[in-house]
Design an enzyme around this catalytic site. Sequence first.
Site, PDB file in Angstrom:
ATOM      1  N   CYS A 105       0.809  -1.223   0.000  1.00 19.95           N
ATOM      2  CA  CYS A 105       0.000   0.000   0.000  1.00 19.95           C
ATOM      3  C   CYS A 105       0.842   1.273   0.000  1.00 19.95           C
ATOM      4  O   CYS A 105       0.617   2.185  -0.809  1.00 19.95           O
ATOM      5  CB  CYS A 105      -0.987  -0.010   1.159  1.00 19.95           C
ATOM      6  SG  CYS A 105      -0.244   0.076   2.818  1.00 19.95           S
ATOM      7  N   HIS A 158      -2.660   1.142   6.753  1.00 21.86           N
ATOM      8  CA  HIS A 158      -3.004   1.062   5.330  1.00 21.86           C
ATOM      9  C   HIS A 158      -3.238   2.472   4.792  1.00 21.86           C
ATOM     10  O   HIS A 158      -3.696   3.362   5.518  1.00 21.86           O
ATOM     11  CB  HIS A 158      -4.258   0.215   5.129  1.00 21.86           C
ATOM     12  CG  HIS A 158      -4.546  -0.110   3.703  1.00 21.86           C
ATOM     13  ND1 HIS A 158      -3.697  -0.870   2.923  1.00 21.86           N
ATOM     14  CD2 HIS A 158      -5.591   0.238   2.904  1.00 21.86           C
ATOM     15  CE1 HIS A 158      -4.209  -0.995   1.710  1.00 21.86           C
ATOM     16  NE2 HIS A 158      -5.357  -0.320   1.665  1.00 21.86           N
ATOM     17  N   ASP A 164     -12.336  10.268  -5.675  1.00 23.41           N
ATOM     18  CA  ASP A 164     -13.492  11.143  -5.768  1.00 23.41           C
ATOM     19  C   ASP A 164     -14.132  11.286  -4.399  1.00 23.41           C
ATOM     20  O   ASP A 164     -14.015  10.386  -3.557  1.00 23.41           O
ATOM     21  CB  ASP A 164     -14.500  10.575  -6.777  1.00 23.41           C
ATOM     22  CG  ASP A 164     -15.550  11.583  -7.203  1.00 23.41           C
ATOM     23  OD1 ASP A 164     -15.265  12.792  -7.112  1.00 23.41           O
ATOM     24  OD2 ASP A 164     -16.640  11.168  -7.626  1.00 23.41           O
TER      25      ASP A 164
END
Length: 204
Positions: A105, A158, A164
């Site tokens: 990540c 994470h 968006d």
Amino acid sequence: MIIDNKKRLVILLVALIGVAPFSFFNYPLSIGVAHAQDQYARHSPAARRLTHIDTVATHFLLPISEEQEAAVGGLVRISTIIEEAFSHLGKRYRSGGKGPNAFDCSGFTSYVFKKLNYAIGASSREQYAKNKPIKQSDMRRGDLVFFTSPGSGRGVGHVGIVVDVALNGKDFTFIHASTQEGIRIDRSTDGFYARRFVGVRRVF
């Protein structure tokens, strides 16, 4: 200071080339994220970049201040970040992976921002500590979002990049390196992530 016509033309051309707003929240929830990704992939980069460009064109004939010029530059940087992130959709997850063929990540987020010469930190915890704290209500595309992970307890474990933000200013979609499925897009309203959300950070 007012920017002259020649410089305004350059700004508009940059915006035409670089601005790529794309709203996943414009899709009905029943369609799902996977369909939205497919629709995004089906559009050519040129077509995506022209989306909503009428807004820029509408204001082109008006005087542009230095502040407005800076705002347009920010939109271009955000667009570049999102375009770079999407170019890695489907790549596999690998613990410690820094790219370009596999990522974890934080390796994914650091790789994407490095393309614009931003050093955001190596780990998700470092990225959370190093970058600017932002209220969730002020979140925008290109911000970093953080979550706990099964092994991080209540701490950050994470990270992803906001794609968006919904009109309510709270819900969002984000692209990240999933341990199970690699680089993909998910919604903050999904139960797993809704329970684990920690906060937002801004790079620029």
